[in-house]
Write an enzyme that holds these catalytic residues in place. Sequence first.
Site, short mmCIF file in Angstrom:
data_model
loop_
_atom_site.label_atom_id
_atom_site.label_comp_id
_atom_site.label_asym_id
_atom_site.label_seq_id
_atom_site.Cartn_x
_atom_site.Cartn_y
_atom_site.Cartn_z
N MET A 5 -23.35 13.52 -9.65
CA MET A 5 -23.90 14.10 -8.42
C MET A 5 -23.99 15.63 -8.59
O MET A 5 -23.99 16.37 -7.61
CB MET A 5 -23.02 13.74 -7.23
N GLY B 82 -16.06 8.49 -15.34
CA GLY B 82 -14.72 9.05 -15.54
C GLY B 82 -13.64 8.18 -14.88
O GLY B 82 -13.87 7.56 -13.84
N GLU B 83 -12.48 8.19 -15.49
CA GLU B 83 -11.36 7.41 -14.94
C GLU B 83 -10.71 8.08 -13.74
O GLU B 83 -9.82 7.51 -13.13
CB GLU B 83 -10.30 7.15 -16.03
N SER C 2 -12.45 18.18 -10.64
CA SER C 2 -13.29 17.59 -9.59
C SER C 2 -14.18 18.70 -9.05
O SER C 2 -13.77 19.86 -8.99
CB SER C 2 -12.40 17.07 -8.47
N SER C 3 -15.38 18.32 -8.63
CA SER C 3 -16.28 19.30 -8.04
C SER C 3 -15.66 19.88 -6.77
O SER C 3 -15.94 21.01 -6.38
CB SER C 3 -17.61 18.65 -7.69
N HIS D 176 -17.27 16.22 -16.47
CA HIS D 176 -18.60 15.64 -16.75
C HIS D 176 -19.00 15.87 -18.20
O HIS D 176 -19.59 15.01 -18.84
CB HIS D 176 -19.67 16.28 -15.86
N GLN E 244 -13.77 3.16 -8.73
CA GLN E 244 -15.23 3.14 -8.88
C GLN E 244 -15.61 2.51 -10.23
O GLN E 244 -16.53 1.68 -10.31
CB GLN E 244 -15.77 4.57 -8.79
N HIS F 46 -18.72 19.94 -14.21
CA HIS F 46 -17.56 20.66 -14.75
C HIS F 46 -17.19 20.01 -16.08
O HIS F 46 -17.88 19.07 -16.53
CB HIS F 46 -16.41 20.64 -13.75
N ASP G 128 -12.15 8.49 -11.03
CA ASP G 128 -12.58 7.52 -10.02
C ASP G 128 -12.39 6.12 -10.62
O ASP G 128 -13.35 5.41 -10.89
CB ASP G 128 -14.04 7.77 -9.65
O1 PAF Z 1 -18.85 9.52 -9.60
C1 PAF Z 1 -19.87 10.02 -9.11
O2 PAF Z 1 -20.18 11.19 -9.29
C2 PAF Z 1 -20.79 9.16 -8.26
O3 PAF Z 1 -20.06 8.27 -7.48
C3 PAF Z 1 -21.87 8.41 -9.06
C4 PAF Z 1 -21.25 7.39 -10.00
C5 PAF Z 1 -22.70 9.41 -9.83
C6 PAF Z 1 -22.79 7.65 -8.10
O4 PAF Z 1 -23.44 8.52 -7.23
#
Ligand code: PAF
Length: 281
Positions: A29, A148-149, A186-187, A36, A154, A33, A151
């Site tokens: 998104m 990334g772990e 984290s952002s 990513h 997710q 950083h 999240d």
């Molecule tokens: O982890 C994130 O930045 C977001 O949840 C993702 C996976 C890009 C989906 O918008």
Amino acid sequence: MEFIQTKEALASLLSSFKKSDSLGLVPTMGALHQGHMALVKKALSENDAVIVSIFVNPTQFNNKEDLEKYPQTIAADMALLKEVSKEICVFAPTVEEIYAEKVETKRYDFEGLDKVMEGAFRDDHFNGVGTIVEALLRLVKPDSAYFGEKDFQQLQIIKKLVALEKIPVQVIGCPIVREPSGLAMSSRNERLSKAMRQEAAFIYKTLRIAKNKFSTQSAQKVITWIENQFEKRSDLVLEYIAITDTDTLTPVLQKDKNLKYRAFVAVYTENIRLIDNIALN
Ligand code: PAF
């Protein structure tokens, strides 16, 4: 570096790749950083071509203010990516390009993975994540996609999503990247005051001690100990602590030495929500 914003341009880019080329996708998104960048570097090392998507997905925000405040830093993001490789392609569609006139969330049955922890506190969040990740995977058709772990929930839900929807992609999880203090990158860290950015290192410090304790103590004892640590901190408010089975994300009742466990926390500070987790065994 290619920068494309439409599905049409994406299709034309994809058709320029050789059939034998392997393609990696790093969905983001933006507000990039080093966390990513670790995903991008891994994708580059494992593929012939890499697409980084930058899209602030409205359907995964249950809090309007969080969506509005989400940092949009496309020029800085491009500069950071360029430093790593000029070969990266960036796909940064508009909301209209992805959702047309109707921003709609698809509903999935993640078999309970979405009902705990983040899911319990962020209504419909994971259906929103599923909606955009499925859309991106179907558009880009990568061989591998990198997440990334930090999240971790997710990541498990995306693995479930691709199995449920039979999307032919390898979902690859990458370890958490931390600031020198130990705070998970984290952002959202950008929104913390300088002092709190240091203080928030308490979260990871506590998780590390908890990991040690978990080798000799029950999950419930470790949970109580973590809760007590946060009670001493008026500046860091614990929203939840959970110790779960790594695969099913169900809470540990009785430890089984054949299973893998993880501890997860969400913490509020300065009106910003931070999450972190740690492998316990
Ligand atoms: O982890 C994130 O930045 C977001 O949840 C993702 C996976 C890009 C989906 O918008």
